[in-house]
Design an enzyme around this catalytic site. Structure first.
Site, short mmCIF file in Angstrom:
data_model
loop_
_atom_site.label_atom_id
_atom_site.label_comp_id
_atom_site.label_asym_id
_atom_site.label_seq_id
_atom_site.Cartn_x
_atom_site.Cartn_y
_atom_site.Cartn_z
N ASN A 1 66.78 73.55 86.47
CA ASN A 1 67.94 72.27 85.38
C ASN A 1 68.33 71.38 85.70
O ASN A 1 69.27 70.82 86.42
CB ASN A 1 68.52 73.38 84.36
CG ASN A 1 67.62 73.37 83.34
OD1 ASN A 1 66.80 73.26 83.31
ND2 ASN A 1 67.90 74.92 82.55
N ASN B 1 62.12 68.27 86.03
CA ASN B 1 61.85 69.00 86.07
C ASN B 1 62.37 69.25 84.68
O ASN B 1 63.26 68.77 83.47
CB ASN B 1 63.31 70.08 86.75
CG ASN B 1 62.81 71.61 86.44
OD1 ASN B 1 62.57 72.00 85.96
ND2 ASN B 1 64.42 72.23 85.07
N GLU B 2 61.31 70.01 83.58
CA GLU B 2 61.91 69.80 81.91
C GLU B 2 62.05 68.56 81.38
O GLU B 2 63.09 68.75 80.59
CB GLU B 2 62.61 71.54 81.79
CG GLU B 2 61.71 72.72 83.00
CD GLU B 2 62.47 73.97 82.58
OE1 GLU B 2 63.34 73.75 81.58
OE2 GLU B 2 61.93 75.06 82.44
N GLU C 1 57.02 77.60 87.37
CA GLU C 1 58.02 78.62 87.15
C GLU C 1 57.15 79.61 86.04
O GLU C 1 56.73 79.32 84.94
CB GLU C 1 59.29 77.97 85.82
CG GLU C 1 60.00 77.69 86.96
CD GLU C 1 61.54 76.57 86.15
OE1 GLU C 1 61.73 77.35 85.28
OE2 GLU C 1 62.07 75.62 86.19
#
Length: 504
Positions: A75, A175-176, A295
């Site tokens: 994050n 990311n995400e 992850e």
């Protein structure tokens, strides 16, 4: 009297799945909590080197043999300006890190981290910010890292004391990006277009790089599978991997149900493979896309306590899960699951490496120790190199709250032909029953057991701490024997097992 079940396993050289990519045993360090500051980097520590990094922590990582470390997030990367972390340290700004509501002093940045990682024998998987930034920042960072010289950003690297390019090969495109918690969250169409254009620009800077596109943040995301399909519609020919993330926990305190969650991981991988192959067919592509499970871990112990941590601290104690023995079994089963998909899962990053949901814990300025999950990760990395063979397993099954027909045993087989070694990894999930394992190894004439490692505990909640670092340890057993083409071994109830054979 100990309850005993029988299990049969057929192992044959002809049943080959795939070569293990060493990067399956990679990890992850984010600018989060004490992962960097107080973890790998602690200038005031007696074990600190001239650059401020802890030698004792580096040695614990080096022992595992971590081939690749994802950095700097996570994050964190979605609000990170890479320029803040290069150049003279005394001139770097402190910033508000919105991802973890912490203060980031930027004492460690791109060059320091790469130099540290290379010093412990690891390469770096670099992530670029596609949250608050985009194509320009990504291409400039790549130029800074990889271009030899003679341009603005490559010459800036040289001016910072790094004449030779870093040659970072693997890059994460954000990311995400589907997560509402993510700074700069995007729809699949928004992210797909941005990732595609960023990939195009980065490949113009350095055609030799590998790129990872963001999959869903979790399997439970409401847009799961649709997100992957939409993103790959834009990026399939531009990227080399699609990312998967997952964490498991035992908040309900149901060990049998918890350990069954490796089935969820197996289903997750199979579903994402199906989506990738659907887009391959739809686009009539000749390329097969691989997966980066960048992850994965157990994470649940600190989900509530972390909410009480005051914001805007430097290196707060965040995500410092203290792992139990049953967590080590879960990590072992997750490793086994990924090995059994080694044909498509080529990169996997245990998240994370030090202090934050990590196999290694430290006291800032003090001791370092190995958590329970350190050991299956260590064993898999050391002995899980070679060719994965398809295990033909017959064992008892059980039902639990969320799953039915759960095999009592998870197994993976790795054959190292060059060293003439065969390794069996196994987790016995049964709470009360040992399993007498009989393996047909007639195809491995002359092989004998050279080592049998077993990890058990009388308390599934047992943990390792700074004061008691050896509460849960693996030990060597000696009952596994090969006789007339059969390997016989007893796998205790609730146990992690490694059986190594070598030709004599």
């Amino acid at each position: 009297m100990t309850n005993m079940n029988n299990a049969g396993l057929i192992i044959d050289k002809a049943y080959r799945l795939a070569e293990v990519d060493p990067r399956l045993y990679s990890s992850f360090i984010e600018h989060l909590g004490r992962a960097v500051y107080g973890g790998i980097y602690d200038p005031g520590h007696p074990e600190a080197d001239d650059a401020g990094f802890r030698r004792d922590v580096a040695n614990l990582i080096r022992d595992i043999g971590v081939p690749l470390i994802r950095y700097p997030g996570g994050n964190f990367v979605s609000g990170y300006n890479w320029e803040d972390g290069v150049g003279p340290v005394e001139e770097r700004p402190s910033r508000l890190d919105l991802a973890w509501r912490s203060i980031e002093p930027n004492k460690v940045g791109t060059n320091e981290f790469i130099e540290w990682a290379r010093g412990i024998g690891s390469d770096v998987m670099m992530a670029v910010n596609l949250g608050t930034r985009g194509v320009d920042a990504a291409r400039h960072l790549l130029e800074y890292c990889n271009h030899p010289g003679g341009t603005q950003y490559s010459d800036l690297r040289v001016a910072h004391g790094y004449k030779e390019p870093h040659r970072i090969k693997t890059w994460c495109l954000g990311n995400e990006m589907d997560g509402p918690w993510q700074i700069g969250q995007k729809t699949a169409a928004e992210y797909g277009r941005l990732a595609s254009e960023t990939a195009k620009a980065m490949r113009l800077v350095d055609p030799g790089i590998e790129l990872v596109a963001c999959g869903s943040s979790f399997r439970s995301m409401p847009t799961y599978a649709e997100w992957e399909a939409a993103v790959l519609d834009h990026t399939y020919e531009q990227v080399d991997y699609l990312s998967l993330h997952t964490y498991y926990g035992n908040a309900d305190n149901d060990t049998a149900n918890y350990l069954a969650r490796s089935l969820d991981m197996d289903h997750f991988i199979r579903e994402i493979i199906a989506v990738c192959d659907y887009i391959k067919a739809k686009q009539r592509s000749r390329k097969t896309l691989h997966l980066s499970f960048d992850e994965w871990n157990v994470w649940f112990h600190t989900l509530e306590s972390d909410k009480q941590v005051a914001p805007w601290q430097h290196a707060p104690e965040l995500l410092e899960d203290c792992y139990t023995f049953e967590d080590a079994l879960m990590v072992g089963s997750m490793l086994i699951t990924m090995l059994n998909h080694a044909d498509r899962v080529k990169i996997a990053c245990l998240a994370q490496l030090v202090n934050a949901i990590a196999p290694i814990m430290t006291e800032t300025g003090g001791r370092a120790w190995k958590q329970t999950i350190y050991y299956p990760y260590l064993h898999a990395s050391l002995y899980g190199r070679g060719t994965v063979l398809v295990p033909v397993l017959n064992c008892e099954k059980y039902d639990c709250k969320d799953y039915t027909d759960v095999p009592q045993l998870d197994t993976a087989i790795v054959y190292n032909e060059a060293q003439e070694e065969l390794t069996i990894f196994a987790v016995n999930k049964s709470l009360v029953e040992s399993n007498k394992l009989v393996c047909d190894v007639r195809g491995f004439a002359g092989y004998r057991v050279i080592e049998q490692i077993v990890m058990t505990s009388g308390d599934v909640k047992a943990v390792n701490t700074a004061d008691a670092p050896d509460s849960v340890l693996p030990h060597r057993a000696h009952d596994a024997k090969v006789d007339d083409g059969r390997l016989n071994a007893v796998l205790p109830a609730l146990s992690w097992n490694v059986i190594r054979l070598r030709k004599h």
